[in-house]
Design a protein around this motif. Structure first.
Motif, PDB file in Angstrom:
ATOM      1  N   ILE A 160      30.697  95.156  44.899  1.00 30.53           N
ATOM      2  CA  ILE A 160      32.034  95.191  44.040  1.00 30.53           C
ATOM      3  C   ILE A 160      32.527  93.937  44.208  1.00 30.53           C
ATOM      4  N   GLU A 161      32.914  93.237  42.947  1.00 32.13           N
ATOM      5  CA  GLU A 161      33.436  91.665  43.005  1.00 32.13           C
ATOM      6  C   GLU A 161      34.745  91.876  42.150  1.00 32.13           C
ATOM      7  N   LEU A 162      35.702  91.440  43.002  1.00 35.99           N
ATOM      8  CA  LEU A 162      37.212  91.455  42.235  1.00 35.99           C
ATOM      9  C   LEU A 162      37.867  90.069  42.505  1.00 35.99           C
ATOM     10  N   ASP A 163      38.309  89.803  41.080  1.00 40.60           N
ATOM     11  CA  ASP A 163      38.842  88.336  41.042  1.00 40.60           C
ATOM     12  C   ASP A 163      40.272  88.367  40.755  1.00 40.60           C
ATOM     13  N   ALA A 164      41.304  87.745  41.414  1.00 38.00           N
ATOM     14  CA  ALA A 164      42.316  87.804  41.570  1.00 38.00           C
ATOM     15  C   ALA A 164      43.119  88.951  41.376  1.00 38.00           C
ATOM     16  N   PHE A 165      42.808  89.711  42.602  1.00 40.27           N
ATOM     17  CA  PHE A 165      43.309  91.160  42.927  1.00 40.27           C
ATOM     18  C   PHE A 165      44.554  91.244  43.423  1.00 40.27           C
ATOM     19  N   SER A 166      45.502  92.010  42.953  1.00 39.26           N
ATOM     20  CA  SER A 166      46.794  91.994  43.727  1.00 39.26           C
ATOM     21  C   SER A 166      47.244  93.497  43.749  1.00 39.26           C
ATOM     22  N   ILE A 167      48.243  93.692  44.764  1.00 40.49           N
ATOM     23  CA  ILE A 167      48.758  94.944  45.179  1.00 40.49           C
ATOM     24  C   ILE A 167      50.409  94.889  45.170  1.00 40.49           C
ATOM     25  N   ALA A 168      51.009  95.867  44.677  1.00 38.73           N
ATOM     26  CA  ALA A 168      52.440  96.106  44.652  1.00 38.73           C
ATOM     27  C   ALA A 168      53.192  94.660  44.174  1.00 38.73           C
ATOM     28  N   GLU A 169      53.086  94.622  42.922  1.00 33.85           N
ATOM     29  CA  GLU A 169      53.889  93.524  42.254  1.00 33.85           C
ATOM     30  C   GLU A 169      55.277  93.940  41.713  1.00 33.85           C
ATOM     31  N   ALA A 170      56.154  93.072  42.161  1.00 27.25           N
ATOM     32  CA  ALA A 170      57.611  93.724  41.701  1.00 27.25           C
ATOM     33  C   ALA A 170      57.586  93.245  40.108  1.00 27.25           C
ATOM     34  N   MET A 171      58.372  94.138  39.217  1.00 28.19           N
ATOM     35  CA  MET A 171      58.425  94.059  38.035  1.00 28.19           C
ATOM     36  C   MET A 171      59.690  94.101  37.611  1.00 28.19           C
ATOM     37  N   LYS A 172      60.048  93.295  36.478  1.00 27.70           N
ATOM     38  CA  LYS A 172      61.418  93.204  35.796  1.00 27.70           C
ATOM     39  C   LYS A 172      61.286  93.169  34.261  1.00 27.70           C
ATOM     40  N   ASP A 173      61.909  94.373  33.598  1.00 28.45           N
ATOM     41  CA  ASP A 173      61.850  94.382  32.243  1.00 28.45           C
ATOM     42  C   ASP A 173      60.442  94.399  31.827  1.00 28.45           C
ATOM     43  N   GLY A 174      59.484  95.177  32.363  1.00 27.46           N
ATOM     44  CA  GLY A 174      58.113  95.459  32.236  1.00 27.46           C
ATOM     45  C   GLY A 174      57.095  94.650  32.470  1.00 27.46           C
ATOM     46  N   VAL A 175      57.600  93.538  33.072  1.00 28.14           N
ATOM     47  CA  VAL A 175      56.773  92.122  33.351  1.00 28.14           C
ATOM     48  C   VAL A 175      56.795  91.832  34.820  1.00 28.14           C
ATOM     49  N   PRO A 176      55.636  91.600  35.423  1.00 27.18           N
ATOM     50  CA  PRO A 176      55.501  91.404  36.948  1.00 27.18           C
ATOM     51  C   PRO A 176      56.262  90.051  37.261  1.00 27.18           C
ATOM     52  N   GLU A 177      56.941  89.750  38.381  1.00 31.69           N
ATOM     53  CA  GLU A 177      57.392  88.629  38.683  1.00 31.69           C
ATOM     54  C   GLU A 177      56.505  87.945  39.339  1.00 31.69           C
ATOM     55  N   LYS A 178      56.669  86.476  39.137  1.00 34.05           N
ATOM     56  CA  LYS A 178      55.915  85.462  39.552  1.00 34.05           C
ATOM     57  C   LYS A 178      55.757  85.552  41.238  1.00 34.05           C
ATOM     58  N   GLU A 179      54.800  85.787  41.756  1.00 38.94           N
ATOM     59  CA  GLU A 179      54.603  85.422  43.116  1.00 38.94           C
ATOM     60  C   GLU A 179      55.363  86.476  43.934  1.00 38.94           C
ATOM     61  N   SER A 180      55.053  87.766  43.555  1.00 36.21           N
ATOM     62  CA  SER A 180      55.958  88.900  43.929  1.00 36.21           C
ATOM     63  C   SER A 180      54.881  90.098  44.705  1.00 36.21           C
TER      64      SER A 180
END
Length: 988
Positions: free
Chosen positions: A530-550
């Motif tokens: 299994i290979e994942l690229d740019a995988f992230s967990i629990a990003e904060a969202m504001k107005d339906g858009v994830p906040e940068k570096e969160s």
């Protein structure tokens, strides 16, 4: 004598001819009398026959009969019964050929009826009647063939009308023309010709072709053209309970029919069209705008009564609207099946299609949700076969579905798909079980590819819950009874799963690849990689858009190998390689850490009323060793303390040993090399028991060149002192045995300066110490202004009242007290301990102060010859390797004035430019713009002071190779003296 005899003979001959002549004359007179009297007798006979038969009284306007020619003409004929006209006829013509009678053949050269009008109905006994003439009666037993033949050269029915008056059918049949010709019973294989043109219930009918009524296999080959027949007539005639249908039926067909060996065969070829049809069944309704079939249909029935049917052709359907109840229904804009085939042999049914299938405008509604706005295209072959309890279905081709949307009312979610493509083969077989009463066995075999451009899950409010782009599956599925095997490879493009209500993106990735995948049995799965690229967990969202570096956790890429799962063996992973790990640990102002907050949010999303799982054996988890690769960072933000703590940790190396939950007593070793900030280092190692019932493990941490001022946020709350400057080396050894903590913290503090705060924490600490913290630290400093402390820490981790911060506070107080008192007893005995403490009180006033680094006002540009001066400072530190210097940045009132001047000039230029623009637009005014009001905050000045100190420290490290651990940072300061110079102080 001879003459007399001659005369006698001549007289005899004359008498013979006279008798013959008279005979002819008498015959002619008889024939003439017969011809003159036959119409009268024939008319009388017809009238008597109809009346004697009970058909009614007959009137004939004109009758012409010629026995020699065999012709009969009737005009204006009426049969009345009960003073009503039962049958009327404008004209009837019959031409009978007498000569074939000698050969026992009745030949009618012409039979024509014009203007026939009558009524088709049933009498009180249910006998079908044409006017007053019964069309059905008891038949005598069939007799032996008479040997007579019948021939009909031409039979015509013109301009006639039949009113059908039955219980369930009341319509009119209009016959413009009906002609039957060349009908000959002794020529059994010579076809008769049929031509019909008329109208039934407003629908035009044209029927023509050949008939073989006297053949051993009677049948016909006909052409039919039917236009606009109202099928509600059929619904009414069939008396279907609770069922009604309507619409108009049209057809242009070739029809062949034949009977043989007690059975029959019927074949239709052409078009069948049903428009604006509606079928009502109880509360259910099915309708469509048009249904069109073009092809061949054949139906046959053997002497044993076994039906057979075949069909092949094209079917199109448009404007379908079906409703089962108020919430269940289907709308379909169009369906096209150009290559349909169907076959039925008794109870066995085969159906298939080859070619392109198109469905457009699919809109389905059901209680749990709906399926709408979709079109489906199929190109390939489909076959299905049913025989008894056995069912076989096979597909081979390509399927394309565009923009299907599925909504689910139960949880207010919907699924939208974009350009779903499937290609491959699928075979489904259902076979009857060999054991009586057991359900049929089902097997599925498929080799296919599935491509999905985009899939999205949304909530009822339109919030995006999840989305996957460019999903691709390639593999096989084989299922037989309880056994199954799935093999293949899976890949996706960008995807994510959101929890809009909680304001987080649970997981997101740029791409995912998994395979080869193998799933067998009930739930035994294996994935090689299994290979994942740019995988992230629990990003904060504001107005339906994830906040940068969160994101709480993110990877540049991850490789997971040899993943296996089964209910019996649990989960095992053979390889785990994360790359470019970034972890953001955040504690909010309420004191909750983001991992705990995420767990609470996921628990809430799963439902508050869920019952806890019953206690049982936990699932086994086995993982290999982990070694981080690439650039890995941890960011720590703590808003619970003031000022907010922000730390950055660069993980240069980190390895974790293999772990197995089935072996809870097996230790998991770990070690790492971490850079804190830009210059501090942390080495860690030890072993843990993550699956032990009680927490256990050994941990060792070795930190060097750790800057102390950033830790002031914690010291102010714990100790009641602000850490103004200093650097620290520390060694921490902790042991946890079944929840019991025992450890030692060794600290070396360099050039540390503190200032007291008015707080309860300071009062509590000094109560434990008996001397002020500043005094104790001064007494512990050696000749290099270094403080060494040993802090023992102990406690019960499983005790809710245990607080690690309180334990550190107590350990610090005891260590400082013990160290200070020991130093005093050793250095001042036997005199003046209290005097020594008092005289030693103070801060950095006694420190050696070097010439400061001066800067230009309002920026971080130092003045001329500064680099020459720093070169001398670097040289001194090389000569004195134990020397440490504090680097303290200052901003002043001069900086404030300079920054105000710069900002004011900039604003004036902007206002002047705006004024010129206004004049060009024709809106010039007389008023001059007022001087703008500009302010400079202390935070701006502190930031400038910090930048100056970082520049000096960085220059000494990079240009003169000075160890960063020997350069001690101070808290940035604003010097409020009016004549103070912008600078960086160097203190020894």
């Amino acid at each position: 004598m001879s003459n007399g005899m001659e005369k006698t003979k001549l007289a005899g001959r004359n008498r013979l001819w006279n008798r013959l002549l008279w005979s002819v004359v008498l015959l002619i007179l008889f024939v003439a009398l017969l011809l003159a009297s036959s119409p009268f007798f024939l008319e009388k006979s017809l009238k008597s026959w109809t009346e004697d038969s009970g058909y009614g009284k007959t009137s004939i306007g004109q009758l012409q009969f010629n026995p020699l020619l065999g012709t009969l003409v009737l005009k204006d004929v009426e049969i009345r019964q009960r003073d009503q006209v039962a049958i009327s006829l404008s004209e009837a013509r019959i031409w009978l050929d007498w000569f074939p009678l000698w050969q026992k053949r009745v030949v009618v050269r012409d039979f024509t009826l014009k203007g026939l009008k009558s009524r088709l109905h049933q009498d009180d006994n249910g006998v079908l009647m044409l006017g007053s003439i019964p069309l059905a009666s008891e038949q005598d037993e069939p007799s032996e063939p008479s040997g007579w033949g019948v021939g009909l050269d031409s039979a015509r029915l013109l301009g006639s009308e039949l009113n059908i008056d039955l219980d369930n059918l009341k319509q009119t049949l209009k016959i413009e023309s009906l002609q039957l010709s060349e009908l000959t019973s002794w020529l059994v294989n010579e076809p008769a010709m049929l031509d019909f043109n008329g109208n039934f219930a407003g629908a035009g009918i044209k029927l023509g072709g050949e008939l073989l009524p006297f053949s051993d296999n009677p049948g016909g080959d006909l052409s039919l053209k039917l236009s606009g027949l109202d099928v509600a007539i059929i619904s009414s005639a069939l008396k279907l309970d609770a069922v009604a249908f309507s619409g108009t039926f049209s057809s242009t067909s070739k029809i062949k029919a034949a009977m043989s060996n007690g059975g029959f065969k019927l074949n239709q070829k052409g078009n069948l069209d049903l428009n604006d049809a509606v079928l009502n069944f109880q509360d259910q309704k099915i309708g469509h705008k048009s249904l069109s079939w073009k092809g061949d249909i054949e139906f046959s029935n053997s002497a044993q009564g076994e039906p057979n049917a075949t069909a092949h052709g094209g079917l199109t359907l448009q404007g379908v609207n079906a409703s089962v109840d108020e919430v269940t229904g289907l709308n379909l804009e169009s369906l096209s099946l150009p290559g349909l085939r169907f076959a039925m042999r008794g109870s066995a049914i085969k159906a298939g299609h080859k070619g392109s299938v198109q469905l457009a405008g699919i809109d389905a509604r059901f209680p749990e949700g709906g399926f709408e706005d979709s079109s489906i295209e199929w190109d390939g072959e489909i076959s299905a076969e049913s025989k008894g309890d056995a069912l076989t279905l096979a597909l081979d081709g390509k399927l394309l579905a565009s923009d299907p949307r599925l909504s689910l009312k139960q949880d207010d979610t919907g699924l939208s798909l974009s350009e779903l493509q499937w290609s491959g083969q699928l075979a489904l077989n259902q076979a009857k079980s060999a054991t009586e009463g057991e359900p049929a066995t089902l097997s599925v075999n498929s080799e296919s590819e599935l491509a999905l451009a985009q899939a999205g899950v949304t909530s009822k409010a339109g919030e995006v819950l999840g989305e996957i782009k460019a999903l691709m599956w390639k593999g096989s599925v084989n299922i037989s009874g309880d056994s199954q095997e799935i093999r293949g490879e899976l890949s996706t493009g960008e995807g994510h799963m959101d929890a809009p209500g909680a304001g987080i993106r649970i997981a997101g990735w740029n791409s995912l690849q998994a395979g080869p995948i193998m799933i067998t049995g009930a739930l035994d799965a294996r994935v090689e990689v299994i290979e994942l690229d740019a995988f992230s967990i629990a990003e904060a969202m504001k107005d339906g858009v994830p906040e940068k570096e969160s994101a709480m956790i993110s990877f540049g890429s991850s490789r997971i190998g040899q993943v296996e799962f089964s209910q019996s063996r649990g989960l095992s992973i053979g390889e785990l390689i994360p790359t470019d790990l970034t972890v953001r640990v955040h504690r909010d102002t309420e004191g909750q850490w983001n991992p705990a907050r995420l767990a609470d949010q996921l628990t809430a999303l799963s439902g508050d009323d869920q019952q806890e799982e019953s206690a049982g054996e936990p699932m086994r988890i086995a993982m290999p060793g982990i070694e981080l690769q690439g650039e890995n960072r941890v960011f720590l933000i703590d808003e619970k303390v003031k000022p907010v703590y922000k730390g950055e940790f660069l993980i240069k190396t980190l390895t974790v040993g293999a772990m197995d939950s089935a072996k809870p007593d097996q230790p998991v070793p770990f070690e790492g090399d971490i850079l804190i900030g830009k210059h501090s280092k942390l080495d860690l190692g030890g072993k843990a028991f993550p699956f032990a019932r009680q927490r256990s493990g050994n941990f060792a941490l070795d930190a060097s060149a750790l800057e102390i001022p950033p830790l002031s946020a914690y010291s102010e709350g714990m100790l009641g002192y602000s850490l103004d400057s200093g650097q620290m080396d520390s060694k921490i050894e902790l042991a946890v045995d079944k929840g019991k903590l025992d450890g030692l913290v060794k600290l070396q503090l360099y050039k540390m300066e503190v200032s007291p705060l008015d707080s309860e924490a300071r009062a509590k600490l000094e109560t434990q110490m008996s001397v002020p913290l500043g005094t104790a630290l001064d007494l512990l400093r050696d000749d290099d202004n270094t403080i060494k402390l040993d802090l023992p820490i102990a406690g019960d981790l499983d005790n809710p009242d245990f607080d690690i911060s309180d334990a550190i506070n107590q350990a610090t107080g005891k260590a400082l007290k013990k160290g200070a008192m020991t130093y005093l007893m050793a250095a001042l005995q036997p005199f003046g301990a209290l005097v020594a403490i008092a005289s030693a009180a103070g801060d950095a006033a006694s420190a050696v102060r070097l010439d400061p680094i001066l800067f230009n006002t309002g920026n971080d540009q130092w003045r001329e010859k500064t680099e020459e001066y720093l070169a001398k400072v670097g040289g001194v530190m090389k000569e004195r390797p134990d020397l440490r210097i504090r680097v303290c940045g200052f901003s002043t009132a001069m900086d404030r004035a300079a920054i105000i001047t710069t900002k004011t000039e900039k604003l004036k230029q902007e206002q002047a430019a705006e004024g010129e623009k206004t004049e060009e637009e024709g809106e010039a005014g007389d008023e001059q713009p007022a001087n703008p009001a500009v302010t400079v905050t202390d935070e701006e000045l502190l930031a400038l002071a910090g930048e100056r100190a970082d520049k000096v420290k960085g220059y000494l490290v990079k240009q003169h190779a000075v160890d960063a651990g020997r350069l001690i940072s101070c808290k940035p300061t604003v010097d409020k003296e009016q004549k103070a110079e912008p600078r960086v102080d160097l203190l020894i």
